[in-house]
Design a protein around this motif. Structure first.
Motif, PDB file in Angstrom:
ATOM      1  N   PHE A  96       0.829  -1.204   0.000  1.00  0.00           N
ATOM      2  CA  PHE A  96       0.000   0.000   0.000  1.00  0.00           C
ATOM      3  C   PHE A  96       0.867   1.259   0.000  1.00  0.00           C
ATOM      4  CE2 PHE A  96      -3.708  -2.555   1.371  1.00  0.00           C
ATOM      5  CZ  PHE A  96      -4.644  -2.023   0.496  1.00  0.00           C
ATOM      6  N   SER A  99       2.701   1.602  -3.421  1.00  0.00           N
ATOM      7  CA  SER A  99       1.753   1.869  -4.507  1.00  0.00           C
ATOM      8  C   SER A  99       1.202   3.285  -4.422  1.00  0.00           C
ATOM      9  CB  SER A  99       0.604   0.853  -4.472  1.00  0.00           C
ATOM     10  OG  SER A  99       1.071  -0.465  -4.649  1.00  0.00           O
ATOM     11  N   ILE A 100       0.868   3.736  -3.218  1.00  0.00           N
ATOM     12  CA  ILE A 100       0.317   5.087  -3.068  1.00  0.00           C
ATOM     13  C   ILE A 100       1.376   6.139  -3.373  1.00  0.00           C
ATOM     14  CG2 ILE A 100      -0.596   6.720  -1.371  1.00  0.00           C
ATOM     15  CD1 ILE A 100      -2.037   4.361  -0.067  1.00  0.00           C
ATOM     16  N   THR A 103       2.098   6.133  -7.170  1.00  0.00           N
ATOM     17  CA  THR A 103       0.970   6.690  -7.917  1.00  0.00           C
ATOM     18  C   THR A 103       0.914   8.201  -7.790  1.00  0.00           C
ATOM     19  OG1 THR A 103      -0.283   4.641  -7.586  1.00  0.00           O
ATOM     20  CG2 THR A 103      -1.522   6.606  -8.205  1.00  0.00           C
ATOM     21  N   ALA A 104       1.067   8.717  -6.579  1.00  0.00           N
ATOM     22  CA  ALA A 104       0.997  10.163  -6.375  1.00  0.00           C
ATOM     23  C   ALA A 104       2.125  10.879  -7.127  1.00  0.00           C
ATOM     24  CB  ALA A 104       1.072  10.480  -4.880  1.00  0.00           C
ATOM     25  N   THR A 220      -4.471   7.288 -12.121  1.00  0.00           N
ATOM     26  CA  THR A 220      -4.259   6.853 -10.739  1.00  0.00           C
ATOM     27  C   THR A 220      -4.567   5.373 -10.579  1.00  0.00           C
ATOM     28  OG1 THR A 220      -4.733   9.043  -9.847  1.00  0.00           O
ATOM     29  CG2 THR A 220      -4.999   7.171  -8.355  1.00  0.00           C
ATOM     30  N   PHE A 224      -1.707   2.507  -9.968  1.00  0.00           N
ATOM     31  CA  PHE A 224      -1.795   1.787  -8.694  1.00  0.00           C
ATOM     32  C   PHE A 224      -1.836   0.282  -8.919  1.00  0.00           C
ATOM     33  CE2 PHE A 224      -4.059  -0.172  -5.194  1.00  0.00           C
ATOM     34  CZ  PHE A 224      -3.476   0.413  -4.078  1.00  0.00           C
TER      35      PHE A 224
END
Length: 296
Positions: A96, A99-100, A103-104, A220, A224
């Motif tokens: 998590f 990935s976050i 992605t951001a 996004t 992700f």
């Protein structure tokens, strides 16, 4: 007076036109498209259903009859073995976080690059875009060894979140998708903002990004999912079991068990559950993003 004979009136049959051929063709096309959609849905759902059914079967039944879908004694022992043998909470958390973060950073970097290529004017703009598109033809696996050697020379990024995140941030496809969307923004809107004294960064932040929610949602979600499923790069840069992402960690658990199919299918189900949850929660955004960006 002589009576004038009038000819008998003959009834004229009016023929009603049948349904137009165009309507029949559209109905046939809709049926064929529906059939193809159902076939592809089954193609994707049947393996997942088989993995779920196998994961709740006792290990002995799976060994003796691996193709059977049903069992009279369902059990969750395979999932218990996965939880006991590995560090599943750490792996979920690591996946998590990476990935976050990826992605951001990808959304910010790709949208800035696409905004510069789409709305600003400089000499080498088209050449830069062509070179950028050429990067799509380079397989990511070709760049992994140079990237790993670069991180190894630094020495501080191995077995860290940033070592997993930073090499995955450059994404040519995301830049292309953003640029295609930005090209559709009326130039008058950008010129009006510039005439009011807004700089390029303010125009990007207050004008372009608020109206780009569909493409932001699409990029996004796709980024992700790609980072979550990425296996090879985290395998190269992470050796600490507590820093592994979920795909890498589940593979190490499978090595511990050998090749027991129940635990193997339980690992596949555990890896797919978060992505299914993301899709169910944001499926409307996915469809809007695809439609808004013109992807086919």
């Amino acid at each position: 007076m002589t009576a004038v004979a009038t000819p008998p009136v003959t009834e004229q049959r009016t023929t009603t036109a049948g349904p137009p051929r165009r309507y029949d063709a559209e109905r046939l096309f809709n049926r064929v498209a529906l059939g193809a959609l159902i076939a592809f849905a089954l193609l994707w759902l049947v393996p997942l259903a088989w993995a779920l059914a196998t994961s709740v079967r006792p290990a002995q039944e799976v060994v003796t009859d691996p193709t059977n879908w049903f069992t009279a004694h369902p059990t969750l022992s395979a999932y218990g073995d996965i939880f006991d043998a590995g560090k599943l909470p750490y792996w979920y958390a690591n996946s998590f976080i990476t990935s976050i973060l990826t992605t951001a950073l990808t959304v910010v970097a790709a949208s800035l690059a696409a905004f510069a290529l789409s709305q600003t004017r400089f000499r080498t703009r088209r050449a830069a875009f062509v070179v950028l598109l050429a990067g799509i033809m380079i397989p990511g696996q070709v760049l992994m060894i140079p990237q790993f050697l670069a991180l190894q020379s630094v020495g501080l990024l191995l077995n860290t979140y940033w070592g997993v995140v930073l090499p995955q941030v450059p994404n040519v496809v995301a830049v292309f998708v953003f640029k295609q969307f930005f090209d559709g923004i009326p130039r008058e809107l950008i010129d009006a903002a510039r005439a009011d004294g807004a700089g390029w960064l303010r125009t990007y932040r207050q004008i372009v990004m608020p109206i780009s929610r569909p493409v932001i949602s699409a990029v996004t979600i796709f980024v992700f999912v790609g980072v979550w499923n990425n296996f090879l790069w985290p395998l190269l840069v992470v050796t600490d079991p507590e820093m592994m992402t979920l795909p890498v960690g589940l593979t190490s658990v499978q090595d511990v068990f050998g090749v027991p199919y129940a635990q193997l299918m339980a690992s596949a189900v555990l890896g797919a559950v978060p992505l299914l949850a993301v899709f169910l929660l944001f499926q409307r955004r996915i469809v809007e993003g695809i439609a808004g960006t013109g992807l086919k």
